[in-house]
Scaffold this active site. Structure first.
Site, PDB file in Angstrom:
ATOM      1  N   GLU A   1      32.952 130.444  49.806  1.00 16.69           N
ATOM      2  CA  GLU A   1      33.199 129.299  48.925  1.00 16.69           C
ATOM      3  C   GLU A   1      31.925 128.466  48.928  1.00 16.69           C
ATOM      4  O   GLU A   1      31.668 127.726  49.880  1.00 16.69           O
ATOM      5  CB  GLU A   1      34.401 128.490  49.423  1.00 16.69           C
ATOM      6  CG  GLU A   1      35.716 129.258  49.415  1.00 16.69           C
ATOM      7  CD  GLU A   1      36.239 129.530  48.015  1.00 16.69           C
ATOM      8  OE1 GLU A   1      35.728 128.874  47.057  1.00 16.69           O
ATOM      9  OE2 GLU A   1      37.120 130.380  47.849  1.00 16.69           O
TER      10      GLU A   1
ATOM     11  N   CYS B   1      32.023 119.881  46.309  1.00 19.32           N
ATOM     12  CA  CYS B   1      31.435 121.114  45.768  1.00 19.32           C
ATOM     13  C   CYS B   1      31.765 121.322  44.295  1.00 19.32           C
ATOM     14  O   CYS B   1      31.030 122.003  43.584  1.00 19.32           O
ATOM     15  CB  CYS B   1      31.871 122.327  46.592  1.00 19.32           C
ATOM     16  SG  CYS B   1      33.656 122.577  46.646  1.00 19.32           S
TER      17      CYS B   1
END
Length: 459
Positions: A212, A246
């Site tokens: 991720e 993010c």
């Protein structure tokens, strides 16, 4: 923790896994309930730890971390039993008489490495999925968020034995020791640079991984968009956790004809949401450390700042900042910003914007503000990205009903809900062949009449 201690933890976890203790669904559900109860009990302490690391308010900590974890646990308590069942599938006539089925099975001992920006959420949510799938796990939270890491260690030690779930704290030395061990699965959230190192180490044992990562997530605003609402939602998503998210909109890419109006609406929204003095607000967080603070201030071109721009090294705070007249060659566009700095760039037509976005590394998220259904279809079909929103930002990750993840430079694999269960499971394909019938045609010596039969069964 030294290399020998880490090796012992991994060895004990593997031995414990092979006893089969974690396989019954009842064991997994009991583990999730213990974790749920402990998180609820320590909710205020979790909030305080996150505040000490990142300056987040209690409301934001619950909304973006603790509450999402508890929601994932609730989801898994409801669905783990059904996710764990064998699933019968169609059996071809050539395999008569048999039962074909898929059997979800845990990988074994997994490593979960998490970052500092959402230190509780991004450690515990993948753990919930790993537990639901029946694995043992070693957690490695970030050294940059030490208060939250210590809180995680306390909760895990309260709920589980180390041979089942263990926490390893520390920095690069501990990361290296862990990556040198043989895990059955590695789940990593963090930067692309470290992600490459994780993948390189994993290749030594051919260990499967989920990465991720991040990237420069664009926020496209076309000329049909509701600019007031777009500004409100962009400001929320961009400056949440001081931009250290993010999936935060990294930059605005808007139709040139509406740029000035959009910037004015963004200025209004920043003032409404953060007040006249964000640097002194208790609800506005801080940059994680001096290194990142200096990196971010170095990306801010004073000649192009049209709002904000002030900062305080003592408190590690940077105002919500907007930059105009930015080009793709500027320093702020050469890396993921990961902070409260919002560049605004323009395009002449949407096809031009799509071409430019596709020429860059695949972002983790993409956001589009528009009323035009044809534009929605065009952008969502032609652009490559992990996930995103139409007329909003960030909220696509706050559900257990959809997987979350990127591809290419923004990562691989996904988790949340069923996708998370599947990420930490290997699905065994099985055929249970009955013994009362055995078709002779597959055995040698082959005979002429078998040729017609094989074509009948396999066509």
């Amino acid at each position: 923790m030294n290399e020998s201690e880490i090796r012992q933890i991994v060895s004990r976890q593997r031995s414990f896994f092979y006893t089969g203790t974690t396989l019954p669904v009842s064991y997994r559900l009991a583990a999730l309930k213990r974790l749920q109860a402990s998180i609820r009990k320590h909710q205020d302490e979790i909030s305080q730890a996150i505040r000490e690391d990142l300056g987040k308010s209690a409301f934001e900590s619950y909304m973006c971390e603790t509450g999402i974890v508890l929601s994932e646990i609730t989801y898994m308590l409801r669905h783990t039993r059904s996710f764990s069942r064998e699933k019968t599938v169609y059996t071809p006539l050539a395999q008569f008489h048999s039962r074909s089925y898929k059997k979800p099975s845990p990988y074994g001992t997994v490593l979960i490495m998490s970052p500092w920006n959402y230190p509780f959420l991004l450690t515990i949510e993948p753990l919930v999925d790993a537990i639901a799938a029946g694995n043992t796990a070693v957690l490695k939270p970030s050294a940059y968020s030490p208060h939250t890491s210590e809180m995680i260690r306390c909760i895990i030690s309260e709920c589980f034995s180390e041979e089942y779930i263990a926490v390893v704290t520390g920095g690069r030395a501990e990361n290296t020791c862990l990556l040198n061990e043989h895990f059955d699965y590695i789940f990593f959230t963090g930067s692309q640079a470290v992600g490459r190192e994780v993948m390189r180490h994993a290749s030594e044992y051919l260990t499967p991984v989920t990465l991720e990562l991040g990237g420069k997530s664009p926020c496209i605003v076309d000329k049909t968009a509701n600019l007031k609402l777009a500004a409100k939602r962009i400001v929320f998503g961009k400056y949440l956790n001081c931009g250290q998210t993010c999936v935060a909109p990294d930059y605005i890419y808007c139709d040139a004809s509406i740029k000035e109006q959009l910037i004015e609406e963004i200025k209004i929204q920043i003032a409404k949401q953060f007040g006249p003095s964000p640097l002194t607000s208790d609800d506005y967080g801080k940059i994680i450390n001096q290194k990142h603070f200096e990196r971010l201030t170095g990306l801010m071109d004073p000649q192009k700042i049209v709002y904000g721009g002030k900062s305080s090294l003592d408190s590690l705070k940077i105002e919500p900042t907007v930059m105009d007249a930015v080009t793709f060659e500027d320093a702020v566009m050469q890396q993921e910003i990961f902070g409260p700095v919002l560049p605004v760039l323009t395009y002449g037509n949407l096809d031009e914007a799509i071409e430019k976005i596709n020429s860059m590394p695949h972002p983790l998220a993409l956001y589009l503000f528009t009323k035009d259904q044809a534009n929605i279809q065009k952008v969502t079909s032609r652009c490559g990205y992990g996930g995103g929103c139409i007329n909003d930002t960030i909220i696509h990750l706050a559900t257990s009903e959809m997987g979350f993840g990127g591809f290419g430079e923004s990562g691989m694999g996904s988790y949340h809900g069923r996708d998370g269960f599947c990420t930490f499971s290997h699905e065994k394909s099985m055929v249970d062949k009955k013994t009362w019938l055995d078709l002779p045609m597959r055995y040698q010596p082959y005979k002429k009449f078998n040729d017609k039969l094989i074509h009948f069964f396999l066509k």
